[in-house]
Scaffold this active site. Structure first.
Site, PDB file in Angstrom:
ATOM      1  N   TYR A 157       0.843  -1.214   0.000  1.00 45.53           N
ATOM      2  CA  TYR A 157       0.000   0.000   0.000  1.00 45.53           C
ATOM      3  C   TYR A 157       0.875   1.260   0.000  1.00 45.53           C
ATOM      4  CZ  TYR A 157      -4.390   2.511   0.552  1.00 45.53           C
ATOM      5  OH  TYR A 157      -5.479   3.334   0.357  1.00 45.53           O
ATOM      6  N   LYS A 164      -3.184   8.451   2.828  1.00 46.20           N
ATOM      7  CA  LYS A 164      -4.390   8.195   3.648  1.00 46.20           C
ATOM      8  C   LYS A 164      -4.194   8.700   5.078  1.00 46.20           C
ATOM      9  CE  LYS A 164      -7.254   6.044   0.759  1.00 46.20           C
ATOM     10  NZ  LYS A 164      -8.345   6.823   0.108  1.00 46.20           N
TER      11      LYS A 164
HETATM   12  P1  NAD Z   1     -12.933   3.325  -7.980  1.00 45.46           P
HETATM   13  O1  NAD Z   1     -11.856   3.098  -8.986  1.00 45.46           O
HETATM   14  O2  NAD Z   1     -14.273   2.862  -8.317  1.00 45.46           O
HETATM   15  O3  NAD Z   1     -12.969   4.854  -7.570  1.00 45.46           O
HETATM   16  C1  NAD Z   1     -11.838   5.671  -7.509  1.00 45.46           C
HETATM   17  C2  NAD Z   1     -12.283   7.019  -8.016  1.00 45.46           C
HETATM   18  O4  NAD Z   1     -11.244   8.003  -7.931  1.00 45.46           O
HETATM   19  C3  NAD Z   1     -12.726   6.966  -9.483  1.00 45.46           C
HETATM   20  O5  NAD Z   1     -14.046   7.401  -9.610  1.00 45.46           O
HETATM   21  C4  NAD Z   1     -11.781   7.946 -10.152  1.00 45.46           C
HETATM   22  O6  NAD Z   1     -12.386   8.638 -11.222  1.00 45.46           O
HETATM   23  C5  NAD Z   1     -11.457   8.874  -9.001  1.00 45.46           C
HETATM   24  N1  NAD Z   1     -10.300   9.721  -9.288  1.00 45.46           N
HETATM   25  C6  NAD Z   1      -9.007   9.354  -9.530  1.00 45.46           C
HETATM   26  N2  NAD Z   1      -8.282  10.432  -9.845  1.00 45.46           N
HETATM   27  C7  NAD Z   1      -9.116  11.518  -9.804  1.00 45.46           C
HETATM   28  C8  NAD Z   1      -8.962  12.923 -10.042  1.00 45.46           C
HETATM   29  N3  NAD Z   1      -7.777  13.444 -10.405  1.00 45.46           N
HETATM   30  N4  NAD Z   1     -10.042  13.725  -9.902  1.00 45.46           N
HETATM   31  C9  NAD Z   1     -11.235  13.210  -9.543  1.00 45.46           C
HETATM   32  N5  NAD Z   1     -11.450  11.904  -9.308  1.00 45.46           N
HETATM   33  C10 NAD Z   1     -10.401  11.066  -9.440  1.00 45.46           C
HETATM   34  O7  NAD Z   1     -12.388   2.621  -6.635  1.00 45.46           O
HETATM   35  P2  NAD Z   1     -12.947   2.617  -5.144  1.00 45.46           P
HETATM   36  O8  NAD Z   1     -12.311   1.433  -4.523  1.00 45.46           O
HETATM   37  O9  NAD Z   1     -14.419   2.751  -5.143  1.00 45.46           O
HETATM   38  O10 NAD Z   1     -12.252   3.917  -4.501  1.00 45.46           O
HETATM   39  C11 NAD Z   1     -12.969   4.945  -3.859  1.00 45.46           C
HETATM   40  C12 NAD Z   1     -12.273   5.355  -2.569  1.00 45.46           C
HETATM   41  O11 NAD Z   1     -12.347   4.293  -1.634  1.00 45.46           O
HETATM   42  C13 NAD Z   1     -10.787   5.685  -2.721  1.00 45.46           C
HETATM   43  O12 NAD Z   1     -10.463   6.790  -1.912  1.00 45.46           O
HETATM   44  C14 NAD Z   1     -10.113   4.447  -2.173  1.00 45.46           C
HETATM   45  O13 NAD Z   1      -8.820   4.732  -1.700  1.00 45.46           O
HETATM   46  C15 NAD Z   1     -11.068   4.100  -1.062  1.00 45.46           C
HETATM   47  N6  NAD Z   1     -10.985   2.735  -0.520  1.00 45.46           N
HETATM   48  C16 NAD Z   1     -11.043   1.654  -1.356  1.00 45.46           C
HETATM   49  C17 NAD Z   1     -10.979   0.369  -0.838  1.00 45.46           C
HETATM   50  C18 NAD Z   1     -11.023  -0.858  -1.734  1.00 45.46           C
HETATM   51  O14 NAD Z   1     -10.560  -1.906  -1.311  1.00 45.46           O
HETATM   52  N7  NAD Z   1     -11.563  -0.766  -2.939  1.00 45.46           N
HETATM   53  C19 NAD Z   1     -10.873   0.190   0.558  1.00 45.46           C
HETATM   54  C20 NAD Z   1     -10.825   1.319   1.394  1.00 45.46           C
HETATM   55  C21 NAD Z   1     -10.881   2.585   0.828  1.00 45.46           C
HETATM   56  O1  0WE Z   2      -7.087   2.868  -1.800  1.00 47.72           O
HETATM   57  C1  0WE Z   2      -7.070   1.828  -2.416  1.00 47.72           C
HETATM   58  C2  0WE Z   2      -6.598   1.777  -3.859  1.00 47.72           C
HETATM   59  C3  0WE Z   2      -6.477   3.116  -4.479  1.00 47.72           C
HETATM   60  C4  0WE Z   2      -5.632   3.135  -5.733  1.00 47.72           C
HETATM   61  C5  0WE Z   2      -5.654   2.148  -6.710  1.00 47.72           C
HETATM   62  C6  0WE Z   2      -4.874   2.278  -7.843  1.00 47.72           C
HETATM   63  C7  0WE Z   2      -4.815   1.232  -8.923  1.00 47.72           C
HETATM   64  C8  0WE Z   2      -4.444   1.814 -10.260  1.00 47.72           C
HETATM   65  C9  0WE Z   2      -4.803   4.203  -5.907  1.00 47.72           C
HETATM   66  N1  0WE Z   2      -4.020   4.344  -6.989  1.00 47.72           N
HETATM   67  C10 0WE Z   2      -4.058   3.408  -7.956  1.00 47.72           C
HETATM   68  N2  0WE Z   2      -3.260   3.597  -9.055  1.00 47.72           N
HETATM   69  C11 0WE Z   2      -3.342   2.830 -10.163  1.00 47.72           C
HETATM   70  O2  0WE Z   2      -2.560   2.987 -11.114  1.00 47.72           O
HETATM   71  N3  0WE Z   2      -7.453   0.679  -1.781  1.00 47.72           N
HETATM   72  C12 0WE Z   2      -7.720   0.720  -0.357  1.00 47.72           C
HETATM   73  C13 0WE Z   2      -7.503  -0.636  -2.440  1.00 47.72           C
HETATM   74  C14 0WE Z   2      -6.185  -1.277  -2.262  1.00 47.72           C
HETATM   75  O3  0WE Z   2      -5.122  -0.914  -3.013  1.00 47.72           O
HETATM   76  C15 0WE Z   2      -4.041  -1.638  -2.572  1.00 47.72           C
HETATM   77  C16 0WE Z   2      -4.442  -2.468  -1.524  1.00 47.72           C
HETATM   78  C17 0WE Z   2      -5.815  -2.211  -1.307  1.00 47.72           C
HETATM   79  C18 0WE Z   2      -6.706  -2.838  -0.279  1.00 47.72           C
HETATM   80  C19 0WE Z   2      -2.735  -1.618  -3.016  1.00 47.72           C
HETATM   81  C20 0WE Z   2      -1.801  -2.469  -2.417  1.00 47.72           C
HETATM   82  C21 0WE Z   2      -2.187  -3.281  -1.369  1.00 47.72           C
HETATM   83  C22 0WE Z   2      -3.504  -3.305  -0.911  1.00 47.72           C
END
Ligand code: NAD
Ligand code: 0WE
Length: 268
Positions: A157, A164
């Protein structure tokens, strides 16, 4: 009775029907909220246009959070259309791929660090600053999405964990700043969910399997489950909660190992 009747809420971060923002949007709509949506640049426009009708439709605007003029434009438009805003959901995160894989320092660079900070942490405060006059005196609520990597060093991460951590500090300072105007600011720390942002990460399926095996409820979490907690936080039921990070992770973060045998392999 729906808990978000007559509330106007801006929903960011919609990208696919697996997005956490989509799960949140479904819960907000179910609870009676009127929504507006943003997408991150023209290439993402049609995706959001397809998803918004399932969430009751509404204004759809471009907002790449690295562009201050786009942030200003969104709130100027909402001021004209709604007159005020009751909530903002920030579901946005990004770091360059090489900075969230493998060894932390190997993948580290000044530019990837700054990109991650800008998009994943600064942007939440920027939305707070721009939305502030429209939220003032309405018992409004702001919400962001964070992850356990903010407070623990987790494999891969890396740079996102630092962004974060800054985002979670942002929640507390924004709560202090906006509280006197009646606006609350909170975060949800969600367990892993296979969204588009997660799909590109090597070993994510293995991580999901290990997570399910090690949390008290022995299963993965869904975006809908995050949505239900989000709806609560955006509602007046949470009127005394601000500056908080709520864990929606099946209790994973509260266990030492989560494994019945304490994590010791039979051979050891
Ligand atoms: P997702 O890919 O569906 O959403 C990520 C969003 O970030 C997308 O809509 C993308 O357009 C937006 N984004 C990226 N760059 C941007 C920019 N320059 N301007 C505006 N928007 C931008 O993935 P998700 O998992 O739904 O992620 C949403 C949030 O949840 C993120 O903050 C992520 O870190 C957090 N999160 C995800 C997880 C997981 O496991 N998926 C767990 C905990 C927290
Ligand atoms: O916040 C996240 C992921 C957000 C994210 C994902 C990507 C993939 C594509 C941010 N930047 C990028 N850049 C890219 O090019 N999560 C909480 C999901 C997530 O991401 C991980 C995790 C988990 C959980 C990455 C490494 C290890 C665990």
């Amino acid at each position: 009775m729906p808990i978000l009747q007559d509330k106007t809420i801006l929903l960011t971060g919609l990208l696919s029907n697996r997005s956490i923002a989509f799960g949140i949007g479904k819960a907000l709509k179910r609870e009676g909220a009127t929504l507006a949506f943003t997408y991150a640049g023209e290439a993402m426009k049609s995706r959001v246009e397809k998803l918004a009708p399932e969430l009751g439709g509404g204004l759809i605007m471009s907002m790449d959070v690295t562009q201050q003029d786009e942030i200003d434009g969104v709130f100027a438009k909402l001021g004209r259309e709604w007159g005020g805003i009751d909530g903002v959901v920030h579901s946005i995160g990004y770091a360059p791929r090489e900075s969230i894989a493998g060894d932390f320092l190997d993948g580290l660079s000044r530019s990837s660090f700054m990109t991650a900070m800008d998009i994943s942490a600064y942007s939440f405060a920027a939305l707070g600053k721009a939305a502030r006059p429209l939220m003032k005196g309405r018992n409004a609520s702001m919400l962001t999405l964070t992850y356990l990597g903010a407070v623990r060093a987790l494999p891969n991460y890396n740079t996102m964990g630092i962004a974060k951590a800054a985002l979670e500090a942002n929640v507390r300072y924004m709560a202090a700043s906006l509280g006197p105007e009646g606006t609350r600011v909170n975060g949800i720390s969600a367990g892993p969910i296979k969204t588009l942002a997660a799909a590109g990460i090597a070993g994510f399926s293995t991580m999901l399997k290990n997570f399910a095996a090690a949390n008290p409820l022995r299963r993965n979490i869904t975006a809908d489950e995050v949505g239900n907690v989000a709806a609560f936080l955006m509602s007046d039921w949470a009127s005394a909660m601000t500056g908080e990070i709520l864990y929606v992770d099946n209790g994973f973060s509260q266990m030492a190992t989560g494994l019945d045998d304490g994590g010791v392999k039979p051979s050891e």
